[in-house]
Enzyme design. Structure first.
Site, mmCIF file in Angstrom:
data_model
loop_
_atom_site.group_PDB
_atom_site.id
_atom_site.type_symbol
_atom_site.label_atom_id
_atom_site.label_comp_id
_atom_site.label_asym_id
_atom_site.label_seq_id
_atom_site.Cartn_x
_atom_site.Cartn_y
_atom_site.Cartn_z
ATOM 1 C CG ASP A 51 -20.700 -5.101 77.357
ATOM 2 O OD1 ASP A 51 -19.897 -4.594 76.726
ATOM 3 O OD2 ASP A 51 -20.639 -5.832 78.216
ATOM 4 C CE1 TYR A 56 -19.114 -11.758 79.717
ATOM 5 C CE2 TYR A 56 -20.598 -10.183 78.615
ATOM 6 C CZ TYR A 56 -19.617 -10.530 79.501
ATOM 7 O OH TYR A 56 -19.125 -9.474 80.053
ATOM 8 C CE LYS A 82 -17.140 -6.806 78.257
ATOM 9 N NZ LYS A 82 -18.455 -7.216 77.916
#
Length: 339
Positions: A51, A56, A82
């Site tokens: 994930d 990030y 995401k």
């Protein structure tokens, strides 16, 4: 490693998965060689679900994970990323401090609309260098991140058009599943009143210590066939370190009440002959609707150590001893913001 299904889809993920926030330099830098070593340690240990998110390292983690998976057999792994933040370039040295060390030179704007989600997916394909994304999570929508007033507009954008983007991507076969990636329960309940979700990546709200998700969210997920992927099982570290000086719970210094509860939990674990981290990691998998426990680290040695704590499995009866020490986190004030 055993696999579990995501919702009512045909997609299966490994019970242990690797989250890439730390690979993006969360709190400390993660050079490329270190990231590759950590990802390989997970792969060697049987992890096949990874994930990541644009947030990030402001694109850095997606680049690392994409580079790593590009050399792996396509039919062996599951990848989630995401949507909800769009990255835009900024001059070198002007990236705001979002707790990522040495991120790429981008900033992020929130956009939960149809167009924003579609653009986010295209940008992620480019950063990953991959032609496939299996799961999309709507990232950090909710009052936990935005505060109540600001989130109302974001929720209107998402329910008004963003959800349609996810439905179209799934119906076309571009993705296999979608859901929310959040740190709070209320927004999940709000969205699930109007939309069907395959899965929710829930951080910190269904753990050995914090059972905020139990009262309403778990029964609703069971009713609607929505899976949980559980992150944040150490509640910002305190269930891994124990109640040592400087311990954090829910991203803040732990209160005396929380320290006392964790100290008592640690004593229970010690009496049974295992570290507190072991039941913390294993606990969510007792629930059938939990598809995977997400481990987040940028160190291969830490990942290997944590993976070893999943075996042997702790007898279910032991968990009853922790029940009186659990808590439900108090709701944040409407103006609270977490990033």
């Amino acid at each position: 490693m055993q696999r579990r299904k995501i919702g009512r889809t045909d997609l299966e993920v490994t019970e242990i998965s690797l989250g890439a926030a730390a690979l993006g330099g969360l709190y400390q830098a993660c050079p490329r060689d270190q990231a590759m070593e950590t990802l390989q340690a997970g792969w060697d240990g049987g992890i096949r679900y990874f994930d990541v998110a644009p947030w990030y390292g402001l694109g850095l983690a997606e680049r690392y994970v994409g580079d790593f998976l590009r050399a792996k057999p396509e039919d062996e792994y599951v990848l989630s990323t995401k949507v909800g933040r769009l990255l835009r370039p900024v001059p070198t040295g002007t990236v705001p401090d979002y707790s990522y060390v040495d991120p790429l030179s981008f900033d992020a704007d929130y956009d939960y609309s149809y167009d924003g989600i579609m653009r986010s997916v295209e940008f992620s394909y480019a950063r990953l260098g991959l032609n496939r994304i299996d799961i999309l999570y709507v990232h950090d929508i909710g009052g936990y991140t935005h505060g109540k007033a600001r989130n109302a507009a974001h929720l209107r954008d998402f329910l008004g058009s963003g959800i349609r983007a996810l439905e179209e991507l799934k119906s076309s076969g571009a993705i296999k599943a979608f859901g929310l990636g959040v740190n709070e329960v209320p927004v999940c309940l709000d969205v699930m009143r109007d939309a069907d979700l395959d899965c929710i990546l829930m951080a910190g709200r269904y753990t050995l210590l914090d059972r905020t998700a139990v009262a309403e969210l778990l029964p609703l997920c069971e009713k609607k066939g929505t899976s949980l992927v559980v992150g944040g099982v150490f509640n910002s570290g305190i269930l891994a370190t124990g109640p040592v000086p400087g311990s954090h719970f829910d991203y803040l210094p732990a209160s005396e009440a929380v320290l006392a509860k964790v100290a008592a939990m640690e004593e229970i674990a010690r009496r049974h002959g295992f570290p507190l981290a072991a039941p913390a990691l294993q606990f969510p998998l007792l629930q059938k609707i939990v598809s995977s426990v997400l481990i987040g680290t940028a160190k291969a040695s830490t990942l290997r150590r944590n993976m070893q704590l999943f075996e042997p499995r702790i007898a279910e009866g032991v968990y009853a001893e922790f029940e009186d020490l659990t808590l439900v986190a108090p709701p944040l004030g409407e103006d609270a913001v977490r990033v």
